[in-house]
Design an enzyme around this catalytic site. Structure first.
Site, PDB file in Angstrom:
ATOM      1  N   ASP A 186     -10.232  -7.837  54.423  1.00  0.00           N
ATOM      2  CA  ASP A 186      -9.480  -8.747  53.564  1.00  0.00           C
ATOM      3  C   ASP A 186     -10.471  -9.436  52.621  1.00  0.00           C
ATOM      4  OD1 ASP A 186      -7.591  -8.003  55.478  1.00  0.00           O
ATOM      5  OD2 ASP A 186      -6.645  -9.974  55.490  1.00  0.00           O
ATOM      6  N   LYS A 249      -2.394  -9.473  48.958  1.00  0.00           N
ATOM      7  CA  LYS A 249      -2.127 -10.548  49.920  1.00  0.00           C
ATOM      8  C   LYS A 249      -2.038 -11.866  49.170  1.00  0.00           C
ATOM      9  CE  LYS A 249      -4.482 -12.713  53.901  1.00  0.00           C
ATOM     10  NZ  LYS A 249      -5.653 -12.589  54.817  1.00  0.00           N
ATOM     11  N   LYS A 285       1.064  -8.436  51.971  1.00  0.00           N
ATOM     12  CA  LYS A 285       0.797  -9.336  53.093  1.00  0.00           C
ATOM     13  C   LYS A 285       0.950 -10.790  52.651  1.00  0.00           C
ATOM     14  CE  LYS A 285      -2.787 -10.689  56.451  1.00  0.00           C
ATOM     15  NZ  LYS A 285      -4.141 -10.370  57.011  1.00  0.00           N
TER      16      LYS A 285
END
Length: 349
Positions: A186, A249, A285
């Site tokens: 991430d 995300k 996400k």
């Protein structure tokens, strides 16, 4: 440039589709074939600069979701089991220890209490969370704890959460986490490049991070609470996908504003637009502030309506969650017993 109007819903579905297709509780968590990774495309500034977002239309669209879709009883249980399978169970606190991470991994492998699993009749599902997300320091600990479970380890990287450490250091973080066994990374972008409209620099940065990830899937954190406008969120989403992001995300969870449904609608519309242009599927996400079962169902409904049932599985959708599982487990216990357990009775509290 033609962009689907942000207030327009997906085509209507039949009345019996109140639960995800193929999610017929308790036997509907079978995985689909994973999509090919997003290889990215060349940066097309005419597409990026042509993106505009109508905030009022976005807010009208998401405002209609809770009133049009409700799920109860066994259908609600089905949605909540799906939510568990899509969670990135996360610990990103300053007081993390190896013991905390091992405990989190044990919960990821067995997210529901054995007596609840038995009462629900879902032992054959072998339900787990989608992944465990930790700082680099604990990647090796998590990999060891999850050995044999098939649960991937995700590492936050690139100067998380601000993303302002030296560029070479951020690349080195990615290499180190992949070497330690992380199969998902991430990364965080430099928000200033969005705020100044320096799309070429943002593209080059994310592309370099993608190359550094190698075989590991890359989730690009936009930090939407610091991007000022929904148009910036949409443009940053498109650039991140052009640069090869496997997921986009919303947030680090450390901003003042994190995952909200209006932001989610904008980002999912960009995923849809990118897919129509390129044929590549990109995951989504939402992270930060999602703590209740009702919120989880609202997000799943948004994914179903905007992107379809393929985005109701962990290879294309994840919740970034640390406290969500507690409330989901309480709701499932209520479904079985008719009573709500106190939150402190849940193993993760």
């Amino acid at each position: 440039m033609t962009v689907t109007p942000l207030h327009a819903p997906r085509p209507s579905r039949s009345a019996d589709s109140a639960a995800p297709d193929a999610v017929r509780w308790p036997s509907g968590l079978a995985p689909e074939a994973h999509p090919a990774r997003n290889p990215g495309t060349a940066l097309d500034l005419s597409v990026v600069r042509g993106i505009r977002v109508n905030r009022s239309a976005v807010e009208r669209r998401v405002g209609s979701l809770p009133g049009r879709r409700t799920v109860k009883k066994e259908w609600q249980a089905a949605w909540l089991l799906r939510a568990i399978s899509c969670m990135d169970l996360t610990t990103l606190a300053g007081d993390d220890t190896a013991g905390n991470v091992k405990r989190l991994c044990a919960k990821a492998a067995n997210p529901l209490k054995p007596e609840l699993v038995s009462a629900l009749g879902i032992a054959d599902l072998r339900l787990t969370t989608g992944a465990v997300c930790v700082y680099h320091q604990f990647v090796a600990t998590a990999v060891e704890a999850l050995q044999g479970t098939g649960i991937p380890v995700a590492a936050v990287s690139t100067g998380f959460p601000a993303g302002l450490s030296p560029f070479e250091q951020r690349l080195a973080e990615i290499h180190a986490s992949v070497a330690a066994g992380a199969t998902e990374i991430d990364i965080v972008i430099t928000r200033g490049q969005v705020l100044t409209g320096n799309w070429s620099a943002l593209y080059d940065e994310v592309r370099a991070f993608r190359d550094a990830c190698g075989h590991a899937h890359m989730k690009t954190i936009l930090g939407v609470g610091e991007l000022a406008t929904l148009t910036n969120v949409a443009r940053a989403s498109m650039v991140a996908m052009m640069a090869g992001s496997d997921f986009i995300k919303t947030s680090t969870g450390k901003e003042s504003s994190n995952a909200t449904l209006p932001v989610g609608l904008v980002m999912t519309r960009m995923i849809r637009d990118y897919g129509e242009r390129t044929g590549h599927e990109v995951g989504f996400k939402p992270a930060g502030g999602i703590r209740t079962a009702k919120q989880a169902v609202d997000w799943l409904i948004l994914m179903k309506e905007e992107l379809g049932d393929r985005w109701l599985r962990p290879h294309l959708f994840r919740f970034g969650a640390s406290g969500l599982l507690t409330d989901v487990e309480r709701q499932l216990e209520h479904f079985v017993t008719g009573r709500y357990a106190a939150a402190y009775r849940q193993p993760m509290v």
